[in-house]
Design a protein around this motif. Structure first.
Motif, short mmCIF file in Angstrom:
data_model
loop_
_atom_site.label_atom_id
_atom_site.label_comp_id
_atom_site.label_asym_id
_atom_site.label_seq_id
_atom_site.Cartn_x
_atom_site.Cartn_y
_atom_site.Cartn_z
N LEU A 182 -6.25 0.27 6.00
CA LEU A 182 -5.13 -0.22 5.26
C LEU A 182 -4.35 1.03 4.89
O LEU A 182 -3.18 1.08 5.27
CB LEU A 182 -5.29 -1.07 3.96
CG LEU A 182 -4.21 -1.55 3.13
CD1 LEU A 182 -3.33 -2.35 3.89
CD2 LEU A 182 -4.70 -2.22 2.06
N ILE A 183 -4.95 1.92 4.31
CA ILE A 183 -4.17 3.32 3.59
C ILE A 183 -3.66 3.97 5.16
O ILE A 183 -2.53 4.48 5.17
CB ILE A 183 -4.87 3.99 2.95
CG1 ILE A 183 -5.12 3.32 1.56
CG2 ILE A 183 -4.39 5.45 2.67
CD1 ILE A 183 -6.18 4.16 0.61
N THR A 198 -5.06 3.75 -5.00
CA THR A 198 -4.61 2.67 -4.17
C THR A 198 -5.89 1.68 -3.52
O THR A 198 -6.50 2.00 -2.51
CB THR A 198 -3.82 3.17 -2.93
OG1 THR A 198 -2.57 3.76 -3.58
CG2 THR A 198 -3.32 1.93 -2.15
N ALA A 246 0.75 -1.10 0.06
CA ALA A 246 0.06 0.03 0.11
C ALA A 246 0.91 1.31 -0.13
O ALA A 246 0.64 1.95 -0.78
CB ALA A 246 -0.95 0.08 1.19
N SER A 247 1.99 1.46 0.71
CA SER A 247 2.86 2.45 0.73
C SER A 247 3.65 2.54 -0.49
O SER A 247 3.73 3.82 -1.01
CB SER A 247 3.91 2.21 1.71
OG SER A 247 3.71 2.31 3.14
N VAL A 302 -3.52 -3.62 -4.17
CA VAL A 302 -2.54 -3.96 -3.14
C VAL A 302 -2.37 -5.46 -3.12
O VAL A 302 -1.24 -6.09 -3.12
CB VAL A 302 -3.21 -3.38 -1.76
CG1 VAL A 302 -2.05 -4.01 -0.61
CG2 VAL A 302 -3.01 -2.06 -1.63
N ALA A 330 -0.86 2.29 6.64
CA ALA A 330 0.52 2.38 5.56
C ALA A 330 1.04 3.60 5.78
O ALA A 330 2.29 4.00 5.56
CB ALA A 330 -0.10 1.92 4.21
N ILE A 372 -7.79 -2.03 -2.92
CA ILE A 372 -7.68 -3.21 -2.03
C ILE A 372 -7.04 -4.39 -3.11
O ILE A 372 -6.05 -4.95 -3.12
CB ILE A 372 -8.87 -3.85 -1.45
CG1 ILE A 372 -9.13 -3.19 -0.35
CG2 ILE A 372 -8.57 -5.38 -1.22
CD1 ILE A 372 -8.34 -3.26 1.16
N ARG A 375 -10.30 -0.70 3.36
CA ARG A 375 -9.37 -0.01 2.44
C ARG A 375 -8.74 1.40 3.44
O ARG A 375 -7.67 1.59 3.44
CB ARG A 375 -9.87 0.47 1.28
CG ARG A 375 -9.05 1.60 0.30
CD ARG A 375 -9.70 2.07 -0.93
NE ARG A 375 -8.90 3.02 -1.56
CZ ARG A 375 -8.92 4.34 -1.27
NH1 ARG A 375 -9.78 4.54 -0.21
NH2 ARG A 375 -8.19 5.27 -1.87
#
Length: 194
Positions: free
Chosen positions: A55-56, A28, A16-17, A33, A59, A30, A52
């Motif tokens: 996750l972001i 970005t 994700a980064s 990723v 990240a 899912i 999502r």
């Protein structure tokens, strides 16, 4: 050899980064990723029940932590000017190696409006504040008054991040070189009174 299933959380954060650096927050997803990392689809909501946005957000925090550790390590140098120079050198290398495709994942999140996940902007702001606080503390340690240290820290980060954006747009490190030269002169005066 395929990646261990147990490292899927870290792979997804790293992936994700990377995607944030290259494509921005809006792109970005899912699916992207998972394609980048090879992580199993079922692990997404196991590791990131908030989906999502979580996750972001994680990240961004992870990327911020990595850079904060770099700031701390670099600022241990005897000469704080060399420490700041090292960040510009790092970005010169990253830009050249990526053919001007990568930027800062924190900037990627901060630059986009996300009404469905306003916590992303707050996370980016917290990362920037942490970097500024860390730099300001180091500047104070080198004799710069606290208020000026805070202003200089904000300026260093704004100049560096802005220069990276210009470099990506212009496909040259000239903006980074210009910012580094001017910052070196400004900081030299702040640290040494010349």
């Amino acid at each position: 050899m395929s990646p261990r299933r147990s490292d899927s959380r870290e792979r997804m954060l790293r992936g994700a980064s990377e995607l944030l650096r290259e494509y921005g927050a809006g792109a970005t997803s899912i699916d992207r990723v998972l394609a980048r990392t090879g992580a199993p689809r079922g692990s997404v909501y196991h590791h990131f029940p908030g989906g999502r946005a979580q996750l972001i957000e994680e990240a961004v925090t992870r990327s911020g932590d990595l850079m904060a550790r770099r700031i701390d390590a670099a600022m241990e140098a005897e000469d704080p000017l060399e420490a700041v120079d090292s960040f510009f050198a790092l970005w010169r290398q990253r830009l050249a190696e990526s053919d001007y495709r990568v930027g800062c994942p924190v900037v990627a999140v901060a630059a986009e409006t996300n009404d469905e996940a306003p916590q992303l902007a707050r996370s980016a702001a917290a990362v920037f504040a942490r970097w500024q606080k860390t730099l300001a503390a180091h500047f104070c340690r080198h004799g710069v008054p606290q208020a000026r240290s805070a202003r200089l820290a904000a300026f260093v980060i704004a100049a560096l991040e802005g220069a990276v954006i210009l470099c990506r747009a212009e496909q040259t490190t000239a903006p980074l070189d210009a910012a580094a030269t001017e910052l070196r002169e400004l900081l030299s005066h702040a640290f040494h009174g010349r």
